[in-house]
Design an enzyme around this catalytic site. Structure first.
Site, PDB file in Angstrom:
ATOM      1  N   ASP A   1       0.867  -1.180   0.000  1.00 59.15           N
ATOM      2  CA  ASP A   1       0.000   0.000   0.000  1.00 59.15           C
ATOM      3  C   ASP A   1       0.900   1.225   0.000  1.00 59.15           C
ATOM      4  O   ASP A   1       1.894   1.264   0.737  1.00 59.15           O
ATOM      5  CB  ASP A   1      -0.930   0.011   1.216  1.00 59.15           C
TER       6      ASP A   1
ATOM      7  N   GLY B   1       0.642   7.664 -11.557  1.00 62.84           N
ATOM      8  CA  GLY B   1       0.093   8.427 -10.438  1.00 62.84           C
ATOM      9  C   GLY B   1       0.582   9.869 -10.410  1.00 62.84           C
ATOM     10  O   GLY B   1       0.496  10.605 -11.398  1.00 62.84           O
TER      11      GLY B   1
HETATM   12  P1  IMP Z   1      -2.864   1.774  -3.558  1.00 57.53           P
HETATM   13  O1  IMP Z   1      -2.839   0.952  -4.823  1.00 57.53           O
HETATM   14  O2  IMP Z   1      -4.137   1.730  -2.821  1.00 57.53           O
HETATM   15  O3  IMP Z   1      -1.662   1.491  -2.707  1.00 57.53           O
HETATM   16  O4  IMP Z   1      -2.730   3.299  -4.030  1.00 57.53           O
HETATM   17  C1  IMP Z   1      -1.544   3.779  -4.527  1.00 57.53           C
HETATM   18  C2  IMP Z   1      -1.759   5.194  -5.076  1.00 57.53           C
HETATM   19  O5  IMP Z   1      -0.760   6.045  -4.537  1.00 57.53           O
HETATM   20  C3  IMP Z   1      -1.551   5.216  -6.592  1.00 57.53           C
HETATM   21  O6  IMP Z   1      -2.760   5.051  -7.280  1.00 57.53           O
HETATM   22  C4  IMP Z   1      -0.953   6.587  -6.798  1.00 57.53           C
HETATM   23  O7  IMP Z   1      -1.962   7.546  -6.835  1.00 57.53           O
HETATM   24  C5  IMP Z   1      -0.131   6.797  -5.536  1.00 57.53           C
HETATM   25  N1  IMP Z   1       1.237   6.249  -5.676  1.00 57.53           N
HETATM   26  C6  IMP Z   1       1.803   5.259  -4.955  1.00 57.53           C
HETATM   27  N2  IMP Z   1       3.054   5.007  -5.382  1.00 57.53           N
HETATM   28  C7  IMP Z   1       3.256   5.839  -6.407  1.00 57.53           C
HETATM   29  C8  IMP Z   1       4.376   6.026  -7.272  1.00 57.53           C
HETATM   30  O8  IMP Z   1       5.422   5.367  -7.205  1.00 57.53           O
HETATM   31  N3  IMP Z   1       4.206   6.972  -8.206  1.00 57.53           N
HETATM   32  C9  IMP Z   1       3.078   7.707  -8.312  1.00 57.53           C
HETATM   33  N4  IMP Z   1       2.007   7.576  -7.561  1.00 57.53           N
HETATM   34  C10 IMP Z   1       2.106   6.632  -6.596  1.00 57.53           C
END
Ligand code: IMP
Length: 204
Positions: A72, A157
């Site tokens: 996460d 992201g």
């Molecule tokens: P998760 O999949 O719920 O952990 O959400 C992760 C979110 O955090 C992604 O959709 C991005 O918006 C942001 N994020 C996390 N890591 C990165 C990265 O390495 N680059 C850019 N955005 C990131």
């Protein structure tokens, strides 16, 4: 070196690719949970990155009766008191996309002066045993600044707006190789891999 396969409890294609690239040199091949259509989606209702990483790992591990990695991550902006944080993926609400999330971020930060645009990416990683026990939990962070304009087309992201001041480049401008050295995810996996290697004898 024989290759081991391990499931990753993530449905984010670009994140899956990054994790696969970080684990390949250690001899682990990543299989995303999307290859198991019967596994229900995990509700991310933890209040920390670590709680959500553990939830993604344990729920998928129990459903598959396999060892599973949960990850996460998100962006914590100082001037926004840590937002979007654990809500990074869904910052702009229902039907969120990277583009809409970035638009909201820039809008929320429109009055924030250059010297107060510090932010940190955070990445929590957990390993669950097939019975749902968290055996490894680590976290990595990477500090940078939020720009006012998008730069570069790599990464995903918030990367086009996340500047590493020492390199004068955003994460979307830096090569994959450099992102895999500096990033929150790279740092978390550099702590994770030595522990995974020790435990992997139990996988057979
Ligand atoms: P998760 O999949 O719920 O952990 O959400 C992760 C979110 O955090 C992604 O959709 C991005 O918006 C942001 N994020 C996390 N890591 C990165 C990265 O390495 N680059 C850019 N955005 C990131």
């Amino acid at each position: 070196m024989s290759e081991r396969t391990i499931v990753l409890g993530s449905r984010n294609v670009k994140k899956i690719r990054e994790v696969a690239e970080l684990l390949a040199p250690a001899g682990f091949r990543v299989v995303p949970v999307t290859e198991f259509p019967d596994v229900p989606e995990v509700i991310e209702d933890g209040d920390t990155f670590a709680a959500n990483a553990a939830k993604k790992a344990t729920e998928v591990a129990v459903a598959l009766n396999q060892w599973v990695i949960g990850e996460d991550s998100g962006l914590c902006v100082d001037a926004l008191k840590g937002a979007p944080g654990i809500y990074s993926a869904r910052y702009s609400g229902e039907g969120a996309t990277d583009e809409k999330n970035n638009e909201k971020l820039l809008c929320e930060m429109s009055d924030v002066p250059d010297e107060r645009r510090g932010a940190g990416y955070v990445c929590s990683v957990a390993l669950s045993s097939p019975s749902g026990e968290v055996r490894i939990a680590v976290e990595g962070t990477c500090r940078g600044r939020v720009t006012r304009e998008a730069r570069g087309d790599g990464g995903f992201g918030y990367d086009p707006y996340f500047l590493i001041p020492e390199f004068h480049r955003t994460f979307a401008e830096l090569s994959v190789l450099v992102k895999h050295t500096l990033s929150h995810r790279a740092r978390a996996f550099s702590l994770f891999v030595p522990q995974l290697r020790k435990i992997s004898a139990e996988f057979d």
